[in-house]
Design a protein around this motif. Structure first.
Motif, PDB file in Angstrom:
ATOM      1  N   ARG B 378       0.817  -1.201   0.000  1.00 38.10           N
ATOM      2  CA  ARG B 378       0.000   0.000   0.000  1.00 38.10           C
ATOM      3  C   ARG B 378       0.855   1.257   0.000  1.00 38.10           C
ATOM      4  O   ARG B 378       0.595   2.202  -0.734  1.00 38.10           O
ATOM      5  CB  ARG B 378      -0.918  -0.030   1.235  1.00 38.10           C
ATOM      6  N   VAL B 379       1.912   1.249   0.809  1.00 34.15           N
ATOM      7  CA  VAL B 379       2.746   2.444   0.896  1.00 34.15           C
ATOM      8  C   VAL B 379       3.473   2.693  -0.438  1.00 34.15           C
ATOM      9  O   VAL B 379       3.625   3.828  -0.881  1.00 34.15           O
ATOM     10  CB  VAL B 379       3.737   2.371   2.088  1.00 34.15           C
ATOM     11  N   SER B 380       3.861   1.608  -1.099  1.00 29.73           N
ATOM     12  CA  SER B 380       4.529   1.733  -2.394  1.00 29.73           C
ATOM     13  C   SER B 380       3.572   2.336  -3.428  1.00 29.73           C
ATOM     14  O   SER B 380       3.956   3.186  -4.238  1.00 29.73           O
ATOM     15  CB  SER B 380       5.022   0.351  -2.818  1.00 29.73           C
ATOM     16  N   PHE B 383       3.244   6.078  -2.702  1.00 24.87           N
ATOM     17  CA  PHE B 383       4.387   6.850  -3.222  1.00 24.87           C
ATOM     18  C   PHE B 383       4.300   6.987  -4.745  1.00 24.87           C
ATOM     19  O   PHE B 383       4.587   8.038  -5.306  1.00 24.87           O
ATOM     20  CB  PHE B 383       5.720   6.210  -2.820  1.00 24.87           C
TER      21      PHE B 383
END
Lengths: 74, 558
Positions: B378-380, B383
């Motif tokens: 999710r964080v990727s 970004f």
């Protein structure tokens, strides 16, 4: 100091033969730093990272500009 | 489905060894007549090594596969005699558009850098490239091409490799001093020798569609992140020749390939992408899963691996066929010197060393693209979407967006074949030892030409002067004498002004100073160039002993 919005990554002692390499080097490091973290841990990491970088930049005028730009369109 | 291309059928003839029962003995056998096998055969033949080329099929690559050939590959293809055919049939594009959801976030115009013979890239269906290479190979007296000849066993013992070959008429045996495996990603030769290839399958599937546009459609590259017509995934549109457009739809791992391939599922997706009013016809549909992996070493005794047999990358950046052609370019001259006894077999370790380095660079860059295009967390994804949203207004955001980094040749700066620069001599620019040569426009006998068509194929020394008449007699004599040694070194004088030089020296005029600038050349500057057009060494003055030592180092004779 006004904020630099042009590509600005480089590493001391490293020679690049492709224009895309420095930004890609950074992006890979960034994503790898988050590897195997939960979403909550990643959120905390991001907050810590912002605080670290903000202190390093130091100049509040620059930070104000960055904060403003980061909010645009969100 | 529409057909814009008619696949050639290459003639099979019964190998004489089937009736005679004799073992066919050859110096080199290349297995696999895809683009890389054909290129390797042509490279060796140009070096004067006869080649037996075996292929289990009798036509070119079927369907939609390789698309994009980058400048370095085109320069290599020039040396093999098919550069003009590929460039005149292929299409070039300069404008790329990147879309995120409903919006175009930015576009770029890759205006080709001036003063290079070849453009940054040309798009052409793989079957055309193979057709041109096969025709070229068939015209060369030193290449024997045997279609419908399938290798069914491989044995290596000491200084030879024994192959059993199957045809429609029976079996025969080949004994070769060297075997080059160019038999693709699933490499039967690799499997028969029990060799490993390490890496991972990416957990993703792509739907490939070739469509023929009925109306004009711009020759541009369009890349969508998360488009409304294919939510959550990516889509790439690329123009090929004959008005055929290649579309890559990311499907995700859970997709059912058989289901996705059905025209009733493909057509609505393409219609949504193009807008309903544009007419098109489907020419090809397939689904593929890619792998990123390479062998630990590309040479194993008398067996050498090239192309996909040695390494596979994700398709982003067109690094498959492009890097395979560079394998051929790197291997040909080394194998020739070893066969002739002018270099030890150790030189072939440098083939593996240099091409493993290049493969790792290709794997790294294509993996980075894959990770940007297909975020794994999710964080990727956050970004990625942040970079895309910043790209619209900020140059730094555009630099972070990675929808594929086009294949460029590796700078082999860490190669053991290089002679490092002397500490007292400094050079600007990027033509350092290990660098692939930059092209430059030159005049030869008053005619316009290109540097890269005049150096390469053998070792060359490039000597730079302002005025050829001012080169002293001793230097001229030393330059002319270079070709006499065990390893031929072609002298090339590059001068700012015109003038006369003795025969045997290639004389190029750098009238506009492009060479001098790119190579930071001053009067007396010397470059030693490898047969594959990489810098081996350079100096600010000519010294035959230093040059001899650098040639020895570049051939493992030191």
């Amino acid at each position: 100091m006004s904020i630099n919005l042009n590509p600005n990554f480089s590493e001391a002692g490293k020679r690049y033969f492709s224009a895309y390499s420095p930004a890609d080097d950074f992006y890979e490091l960034l994503i790898n730093t988050h590897r195997d973290l939960t979403d909550e841990q990643s959120e905390l990491l991001n907050a810590r990272l912002i605080l670290l970088l903000a202190n390093h930049i130091g100049d509040i005028g620059t930070l104000r500009e960055a904060l403003k730009l980061s909010r645009e369109g969100v | 489905m529409l057909k814009t291309y008619t696949y050639p059928r290459f003639e099979y003839t019964t190998p004489p060894e089937i009736a005679s029962g004799r073992t066919l003995k050859v110096p080199v056998v290349v297995v696999g007549a895809g683009p890389v096998g054909l290129a390797t055969a042509l490279d060796l033949e140009l070096q004067g090594v006869p080649v037996l080329l075996l292929d289990e099929d009798d036509t070119v690559s079927i369907g939609s596969r390789g698309v994009c050939y980058a400048k370095r590959a085109l320069e290599i293809l020039d040396r093999y005699g098919v550069g003009d055919a590929v460039c005149s049939k292929g299409v070039s594009w300069n404008v790329g558009r990147t879309f995120f959801r409903e919006q175009e976030v930015y576009n770029f115009n890759l205006v080709p850098e001036a003063d290079h013979h070849r453009p940054g890239m040309v798009n052409l269906q793989q079957y055309y490239l193979e057709e041109y290479l096969a025709a070229r190979a068939a015209s060369r007296p030193g290449i024997e091409l045997r279609w419908k000849n399938k290798v069914v066993s491989v044995m290596q013992s000491g200084k030879s490799v024994t192959l059993k070959v199957e045809t429609g008429d029976g079996f025969y045996t080949v004994e070769a001093d060297w075997l080059i495996a160019a038999d693709g990603a699933r490499s039967p030769v690799r499997r028969m020798l029990g060799l490993d290839v390490e890496g991972k399958i990416f957990m993703d599937r792509f739907l490939i569609a070739d469509v023929v546009m009925k109306a004009e459609f711009p020759a541009e590259r369009w890349f969508w992140f998360d488009p409304p017509f294919h939510p959550g995934q990516s889509v790439l549109l690329h123009k090929q020749t004959d008005n055929v457009f290649r579309i890559d739809f990311q499907l995700g791992w859970d997709a059912d390939p058989e289901q996705e391939k059905k025209p009733e599922n493909v057509l609505p997706r393409i219609k949504a992408m193009l807008g309903d009013e544009r007419e098109f016809e489907l020419e090809w549909v397939s689904v593929y899963t890619f792998q990123c992996r390479r062998m630990g070493s590309f040479n194993h005794g008398r067996v050498l691996f090239v192309g996909d047999a040695a390494h596979q990358v994700s398709p982003f950046g067109a690094r498959g066929a492009n890097s395979g052609l560079q394998d051929a370019d790197n291997l040909g001259w080394k194998l020739k010197l070893v066969i002739d006894g002018k270099a030890p077999e150790k030189l072939l370790d440098s083939y593996s060393e240099e091409r493993v380095f290049a493969a790792d660079e290709n794997l790294m860059n294509s993996t980075r693209s894959t990770d940007f295009i297909t975020p794994k967390s999710r964080v990727s994804r956050t970004f990625r979407n942040a970079a895309l949203s910043l790209a619209k207004n900020h140059a730094f955001g555009r630099a972070l967006v990675n929808s594929g980094r086009l294949s460029v040749p590796s700078f082999l700066t860490a190669s053991s074949l290089n002679t490092p620069d002397s500490e007292t001599e400094t050079f600007a620019g990027r033509m350092l030892p290990g660098a692939p040569l930059d092209d430059a426009p030159v005049l030869e006998n008053g005619e316009e030409g290109w540097l890269l068509s005049r150096v390469g194929g053998q070792f060359c020394v490039m000597y730079f002067a302002d005025d050829p008449a001012a080169i002293d007699a001793a230097t001229i004599a030393a330059l002319t004498g270079l070709s006499g040694g065990g390893i031929a070194v072609q002298p090339v004088v590059i001068s700012r002004r015109a003038g006369k030089l003795p025969g045997g020296i290639v004389h190029l005029e750098d009238r506009r100073g492009v060479f001098a600038k790119r190579y930071d050349a001053r009067p007396g500057t010397v470059y030693l160039v490898r047969p594959d057009q990489h810098v081996a060494a350079r100096w600010r003055s000519f010294d035959a002993d230093r040059l001899g030592a650098a040639v020895a180092r570049a051939t493992c004779n030191d």
